[in-house]
Write a protein that holds these residues in place. Structure first.
Motif, short mmCIF file in Angstrom:
data_model
loop_
_atom_site.label_atom_id
_atom_site.label_comp_id
_atom_site.label_asym_id
_atom_site.label_seq_id
_atom_site.Cartn_x
_atom_site.Cartn_y
_atom_site.Cartn_z
N GLN A 53 -9.95 -27.65 -9.47
CA GLN A 53 -10.84 -28.41 -8.82
C GLN A 53 -10.92 -28.15 -7.25
O GLN A 53 -12.08 -28.09 -6.81
CB GLN A 53 -10.99 -29.77 -9.15
N ARG A 108 -14.34 -26.61 -5.73
CA ARG A 108 -15.18 -27.39 -4.67
C ARG A 108 -14.45 -27.19 -3.22
O ARG A 108 -14.48 -28.02 -2.54
CB ARG A 108 -15.15 -28.73 -5.05
N ARG A 109 -14.22 -25.85 -2.99
CA ARG A 109 -13.32 -25.60 -1.91
C ARG A 109 -14.22 -25.61 -0.60
O ARG A 109 -13.96 -25.98 0.64
CB ARG A 109 -12.95 -24.33 -1.81
N ASP A 110 -15.74 -25.58 -0.87
CA ASP A 110 -16.55 -25.77 0.23
C ASP A 110 -16.65 -27.11 0.74
O ASP A 110 -17.14 -27.55 1.97
CB ASP A 110 -18.18 -25.68 -0.19
N ARG A 111 -16.22 -28.19 -0.03
CA ARG A 111 -15.98 -29.53 0.29
C ARG A 111 -14.79 -29.80 1.11
O ARG A 111 -14.50 -31.18 1.73
CB ARG A 111 -16.19 -30.60 -0.64
N LEU A 112 -13.64 -29.01 1.18
CA LEU A 112 -12.24 -29.31 1.67
C LEU A 112 -12.23 -29.13 3.25
O LEU A 112 -12.88 -28.02 3.69
CB LEU A 112 -11.31 -28.54 1.08
N GLU A 162 -10.80 -27.06 6.48
CA GLU A 162 -10.22 -25.61 6.59
C GLU A 162 -8.64 -25.64 6.30
O GLU A 162 -8.25 -24.72 5.39
CB GLU A 162 -10.63 -25.01 7.83
N ARG A 172 -8.58 -25.97 2.62
CA ARG A 172 -8.82 -24.71 1.82
C ARG A 172 -8.30 -23.62 1.83
O ARG A 172 -8.08 -22.75 0.92
CB ARG A 172 -10.23 -24.61 2.48
#
Length: 452
Positions: A231, A235-239, A241, A244
């Motif tokens: 997950q 959904r890395r764009d929401r983490l 940096e 991520r």
């Protein structure tokens, strides 16, 4: 080694050995008997002729000038680095002051290799300096390759999520009946998706049902962590940096060290190897005497061969380290060195056992997939705990259990002997399985004692 009065200890030399058999064989060659024409120079080289089974002695050279770890050359047929002759030569040099006399220059057979090696090292440093900061020859092509790989990883993570859901829907009991080939097939799919980190975790799942009582709980925990990693990628764009970058690292995507480099006197805290069927991984823990930072160097060798990078435990290295990206990541890249490892009286600061547990909890907040974190314990005593062992805090009522692996290592008895019931300082890895001691120091004056 550049100063002939600054001798290493036998333990520091033997820490360079690639395996136990080399350690034993090298110890037997650490006396003057088999050696002739042994010598050393202030530039950081030592050489000698060692009598072998043939008519001609083996020519052995060790050079450390301008490098972090020693380089070895021996005319013996061994494929190990260092070989037993190099270990024996260093043990001879580390012994009595007159065992290896100082010479103005090396003999021709040694000088040729030493000069050639140092010239190649200078050329490599020049080439590295010229290429640093140059970036990719084709940034657009690199971007397209990264996008294609990300798409494959996303497809693999999506497929793995479905397989985890099927496992839980059918019940964990089905995992015990399933053969290991099912997990291996899933792992192969993750390799095809270019996600080696996911593949490694899937293979670990396959071994859990045969790991003894309580395996369903352990399997569920590992499935949850694997689901969390899936997950995190999807959904890395929401983490943020840093997190991520940690997810990318755990997935197995390559990354480069990021600057700026930190120059410090880096104390070699511990060094140990782990191996599988394809690869030998060496972990070297370092502590910055001025910065207080902890760094982890990783070095790799093909199966059956030790990695080339080796640093004697307890010595200090004047060098630059550049950290890798990621939240809570200790991994670093070794940059320029400003001399060979040298003896030191520096020791890392320690904490209590209770504070060590808190540190691991804080590290998990930054990296939920972290098995352990490096910690130095101050004033602890190894004591038996039923059939197990623990490190009891000499000043409080708290203690940390040793990991099952640590309890089976010979280093446990070295720790017990060093302590003798008195408090010691211990560096190791603290995690959810307990504490794994790697190096210890007596409370008073004394050298570092490797425990692994």
């Amino acid at each position: 080694m550049t100063q002939q009065g600054a001798r290493w200890t036998a333990d520091q030399v033997l820490a360079l050995a690639p395996d136990d058999s080399s350690r034993r064989a090298g110890s037997k060659l650490g006396t003057a008997g088999p050696w002739s024409e042994a010598g050393s120079c202030d530039e950081g080289a030592v050489w000698g002729l060692c009598k072998g089974s043939g008519s001609r002695p083996y020519q052995t050279i060790v050079d450390m000038a301008g490098t972090a770890a020693p380089a070895y050359k021996c005319s013996c047929p061994s494929r190990k680095f260092p070989c037993k002759h190099a270990l024996g030569l260093l043990l001879l040099w580390a012994g009595e002051d007159d065992s290896v006399p100082t010479a103005q220059r090396a003999p021709d057979w040694a000088e040729e290799w030493i000069s050639g090696r140092r010239e190649r090292a200078r050329d490599k440093r020049t080439a590295d300096a010229g290429s640093s900061g140059g970036g990719s020859a084709d940034p657009e092509a690199a971007r397209r390759r990264a996008e294609r790989r990300a798409e494959r990883v996303t497809a693999g993570a999506t497929e793995l999520e479905q397989r985890l859901a099927d496992l839980l829907r059918g019940g964990l009991a089905t995992a015990e009946r399933a053969e290991y080939g099912l997990w291996e097939e899933t792992a192969a799919r993750m390799v095809d998706a270019q996600a080696p980190g996911l593949a490694a975790r899937v293979r670990e799942l396959g071994a859990i049902p045969a790991s003894g009582p309580g395996w369903p709980v352990r399997l569920l925990e590992e499935c949850a962590l694997l689901h969390l990693l899936d997950q995190g990628w999807l959904r890395r764009d929401r983490l943020p940096e840093p997190l991520r970058a940690t997810v990318r690292s755990r997935i197995g995507l390559p990354a480069s060290a990021v600057g700026p480099p930190v120059r410090d006197d880096w104390l070699v805290l511990a060094q140990y190897d782990t191996a599988d069927a394809k690869l030998t991984t060496r972990r070297i823990w370092l502590h910055g005497a001025q910065s207080g930072r902890t760094g982890l160097l990783l070095s790799y060798g093909a199966a059956g061969r030790a990695p080339e990078l080796a640093l004697p435990v307890g010595l200090v290295l004047d060098a630059e380290l550049s950290p890798y990206p990621g939240a809570g990541q200790a991994r670093a890249a070794l940059g320029q060195t400003f001399g060979p490892p040298a003896p030191t009286s520096v020791r890392p600061p320690g904490v209590s056992t209770a504070e060590a547990a808190v540190r691991y909890g804080e590290a998990l907040r930054a990296d939920p997939w972290l098995d352990s974190t490096p910690v130095t314990l101050d004033r602890v005593v190894p004591v038996p705990d039923g059939e197990s062992w623990q490190l009891a805090d000499a000043d409080t009522d708290s203690a940390l259990p040793l990991t099952p692996t640590a309890r089976s290592r010979p280093g446990l008895w070295r720790l017990v002997a060093l302590s003798g019931g008195a408090p010691v300082k211990v560096f190791g890895e603290c995690g959810h399985r307990g504490f794994a001691p790697l190096t210890a120091w007596p409370e008073g004056p004394g050298e570092a004692v490797p425990l692994c």
